[in-house]
Design an enzyme around this catalytic site. Structure first.
Site, PDB file in Angstrom:
ATOM      1  N   ARG A 138       2.363  -3.891   4.818  1.00 39.82           N
ATOM      2  CA  ARG A 138       3.115  -5.142   4.741  1.00 39.82           C
ATOM      3  C   ARG A 138       4.409  -4.915   5.507  1.00 39.82           C
ATOM      4  NH1 ARG A 138       1.499  -4.160  -0.728  1.00 39.82           N
ATOM      5  NH2 ARG A 138      -0.076  -5.665  -1.465  1.00 39.82           N
ATOM      6  N   LYS A 166       5.080  -4.671  -3.799  1.00 44.57           N
ATOM      7  CA  LYS A 166       4.412  -5.774  -4.468  1.00 44.57           C
ATOM      8  C   LYS A 166       3.634  -5.256  -5.673  1.00 44.57           C
ATOM      9  CE  LYS A 166       1.869  -9.953  -3.217  1.00 44.57           C
ATOM     10  NZ  LYS A 166       1.124 -10.651  -2.144  1.00 44.57           N
ATOM     11  N   HIS A 203       2.136 -11.318  10.002  1.00 44.72           N
ATOM     12  CA  HIS A 203       1.294 -10.849   8.904  1.00 44.72           C
ATOM     13  C   HIS A 203      -0.161 -10.682   9.338  1.00 44.72           C
ATOM     14  CE1 HIS A 203       0.354  -9.973   4.755  1.00 44.72           C
ATOM     15  NE2 HIS A 203      -0.566 -10.917   4.720  1.00 44.72           N
ATOM     16  N   HIS A 239      -3.491  -3.385  -2.889  1.00 41.58           N
ATOM     17  CA  HIS A 239      -3.880  -4.591  -3.614  1.00 41.58           C
ATOM     18  C   HIS A 239      -3.993  -4.294  -5.098  1.00 41.58           C
ATOM     19  CE1 HIS A 239      -5.841  -6.541   0.181  1.00 41.58           C
ATOM     20  NE2 HIS A 239      -4.538  -6.702   0.131  1.00 41.58           N
ATOM     21  N   TYR A 260     -10.538 -10.842   2.746  1.00 41.16           N
ATOM     22  CA  TYR A 260     -10.574 -10.582   4.182  1.00 41.16           C
ATOM     23  C   TYR A 260     -11.968 -10.829   4.765  1.00 41.16           C
ATOM     24  CZ  TYR A 260      -5.904  -8.578   3.942  1.00 41.16           C
ATOM     25  OH  TYR A 260      -4.557  -8.400   3.760  1.00 41.16           O
TER      26      TYR A 260
END
Length: 304
Positions: A141, A164, A237, A271, A280
């Site tokens: 990221r 995150k 991104h 994730h 994805y």
């Protein structure tokens, strides 16, 4: 009573990795609103009245949805709490933009243009060349790359601190990526030893996202990959999307290994849910086409 329940709810969910900063603001605001009405339990009418105070339909729906989750939790211990109904402030959720999967030639062109950024002879072109190359090579990221500290660069890879969902992880580096990063750090250390962030501006301060994003869009427009300001098109991104898509394209064919590959990729990308990684698949046309072709072949008996 409600405020104590809010504390308990936040503590439980944060233990699962959620930050919930905005959710905390909303729930505490509701608890105060209910207390002013003399209520110690969630009442559906009060919840709707509180949510309706927001200025937009989207914000009203978000406020009520946050409260519904909280109400379901607290009602498990005390049935006197009411769970507000869904859909009171229904709105059309914003769909995720379709990602642009960069070709190797496009990535190479972006990096080549980054190397030509002015001022000539300054650290700036080396900074953006290394930053964009690192994101492309590792699928980070952009926030993770910008938050990197010099001490986070270790012999066994990059230590990505709590980002995150408050997750930390170690990202291995290809030897060529490690070499370029070392070259950049040597040049960078000659200019500033005070700032501990890896990527710095001409003012020797940490790079900020608006600056980085604006520079990336400038490079895309210069290459003809994106139209003028205000127009949709490829994004920064999408470099992370490209990394994930290429990794999935190279996934093993054996069913027993595909699941392990997906789990490894999910962990690598940071994730919290593997469903975020599976997205994805459906967001990239050529991957979905391959899946559809394999399914059709299976149904026709061409595969075991």
């Amino acid at each position: 009573m409600l405020m104590q329940a809010v504390d308990s709810y936040l503590q439980l969910r944060r233990a699962g990795g959620f930050q919930l900063r905005y959710t905390e603001v909303l729930l505490r605001e509701f608890a105060s609103f209910a207390a002013e009405r003399g209520e110690t339990h969630i009442q559906a009418d009060t919840a709707i009245a509180w949510a309706a105070r927001a200025t937009s339909l989207k914000q009203r729906a978000r406020r009520l949805n946050s409260l519904i989750l909280f109400a379901r939790y607290i009602r498990a211990e005390d049935a006197a709490h009411e769970v507000p109904p869904n859909g009171v402030f229904a709105h059309q959720p914003r769909s995720r933009p379709r990602p642009h999967i960069y070709t190797p030639a496009e990535i190479a062109a972006i990096l080549a243009e980054a190397r030509q950024l002015p001022p000539a002879g300054s650290l700036r072109p080396h900074t953006f060349y290394t930053l964009f190359g690192l994101v492309a090579a590792c699928g980070l990221r952009i926030s993770e790359a910008l938050a990197l500290q010099i001490e986070d660069i270790r012999p066994d890879g990059l230590y990505i601190r709590e980002t995150k969902f408050r997750k930390s992880r170690l990202v291995p580096l290809h030897p060529t990526t490690s070499k370029q990063l070392a070259l950049y750090l040597d040049r960078r250390q000659q200019l500033t030893r005070v700032e501990t962030r890896v990527f710095v501006s001409l003012r020797r301060k940490p790079l900020r996202y608006p600056t980085v994003n604006g520079t990336f869009l400038f490079l895309l427009r210069k290459l003809g990959l994106r139209a003028g300001p205000g127009q949709s098109g490829p994004r920064l991104h999408d470099v992370r999307h490209t990394f994930a898509s290429r990794a999935l394209e190279n996934s093993p064919d054996e069913p027993s290994r595909i699941t392990k590959h997906m789990l490894a990729l999910s962990t690598y990308l940071g994730h919290v849910c593997i469903t975020d990684t599976y997205w994805y698949l459906q967001s990239t046309t050529h991957l979905m086409t391959g899946i559809a072709d394999d399914c059709q072949a299976y149904l026709e008996g061409d595969q075991p």
